[in-house]
Design an enzyme around this catalytic site. Structure first.
Site, PDB file in Angstrom:
ATOM      1  CB  THR A   1      -0.913   0.019   1.235  1.00  0.00           C
ATOM      2  OG1 THR A   1      -1.692  -1.179   1.260  1.00  0.00           O
ATOM      3  CG2 THR A   1      -1.834   1.230   1.212  1.00  0.00           C
TER       4      THR A   1
ATOM      5  CE  LYS B   1      -4.994  -2.349   1.054  1.00  0.00           C
ATOM      6  NZ  LYS B   1      -3.698  -3.026   1.103  1.00  0.00           N
TER       7      LYS B   1
ATOM      8  CE  LYS C   1       2.327   1.087   5.142  1.00  0.00           C
ATOM      9  NZ  LYS C   1       1.595   1.056   3.843  1.00  0.00           N
TER      10      LYS C   1
END
Length: 304
Positions: A99, A175, A243
């Site tokens: 990702t 995503k 993150k």
């Protein structure tokens, strides 16, 4: 299915190991490596081939699948010491499952193309169990040539392979939108369970009722089970959502698009991280709330 094609897998963590085993069970020869000593050798006992570095993996593979955490690790996998890119043959394909900022794979696709290497922007979702069962979801975008070269491998490693565009970037955009929802759902589930515990509701009963009511979500059902068990062994760590929600907010900030719920959830994971739970399961975000009376909710395991 059976194939003579050789596939490389770099990164044998929770999902990478499942991917490698799924490809192996589908008839592929799988060369694999991992930074952790012994991980590749353990996979070799299951019929795979252990390699010492990404270079060694790439030297044998027609398709190289990278299952590492972020863009920096992917950069190192490809272009660092003993990186894969230098050993990949023209016409081979690199599949990135991390990702990342959606702009990054666009640049990477062009960079690899200079060496004749095809690229699939292919983030994944579903967790370790679905990866091991070959039932995870892939959000992919790639050129027609890359799909032609690696499409059979993608289909072998995932239950659903969504083809979202003919160049890199679209897969990563979808995503991070998924991660927006996942992070917000975990944060909301933790808030709800923490309130129930604070109010003295029987935790097992609360879980039973919510998972059979309209307020349920997949994340509540999955992650709050970890809380009830008092087991914060990281399947997806708190810092993963620090993150990933950070990437969501960075993407939205570029177009001045407001994301109030994502921003709040990000702050909750940041608080959990700085409180010492960074490497625990993401369900440990519940530990930021005061007054939790369930004894197990105060404990947890941290991976060294």
């Amino acid at each position: 299915m059976s194939s003579s094609k050789t596939v490389g897998v770099i990164g044998l963590g929770a999902m990478g190991l499942g991917i490698a085993k799924t490809l192996r069970s589908n008839g592929y020869t799988v060369h694999a490596c991992d930074v952790r000593p012994g991980a590749a050798e353990a996979f070799a006992q299951d019929g795979g081939v252990a390699c010492a570095s990404p270079t060694e993996v790439a030297a044998h593979a027609d398709v190289v699948v990278s299952v590492v955490v972020n863009a920096a690790q992917t950069e190192d996998v490809l272009f660092g010491d003993n990186g894969a890119a230098a050993a990949m043959k023209p016409g081979s394909t690199f599949v990135m499952c991390s990702t990342v900022d959606p702009n990054w794979p666009i640049a990477l696709e062009a960079r690899l193309a200079q060496s004749g290497i095809l690229y699939v922007d292919g983030p994944i979702s579903g967790g370790a169990a679905k990866a091991a069962a070959g039932q995870m979801t892939m959000m992919t975008s790639a050129t027609p040539a890359a799909y032609a070269a690696a499409g059979d491998v993608l289909d072998a490693m995932a239950g659903k392979v969504y083809r979202l565009g003919d160049q890199a970037g679209a897969g990563s955009k979808v995503k991070i939108i998924n991660q927006l929802l996942a992070g917000v759902h975990i944060a909301a589930a933790a808030e709800a369970m923490a309130l129930g515990l604070r109010e003295g509701v029987a935790a097992d009963a609360l879980y039973e009722v919510i998972t059979h009511s309209a307020g349920n979500s997949w994340m509540f059902e999955n992650r709050m089970a970890h809380v009830l068990a008092g087991d914060y062994t990281p399947l997806s760590a708190v810092d993963i959502f620090v993150k990933d929600l950070g990437l969501v907010l960075d993407t939205a900030r570029a177009s001045k698009f407001p994301l109030p719920l994502a921003a709040t959830a990000h702050q909750m994971f940041m608080q959990a991280s700085t409180a010492g739970f960074a490497r625990e399961d993401d369900s440990a975000v519940i530990k930021i709330f005061p007054g939790i009376t369930l004894p197990q909710a105060q404990g947890g395991k941290e991976q060294a």
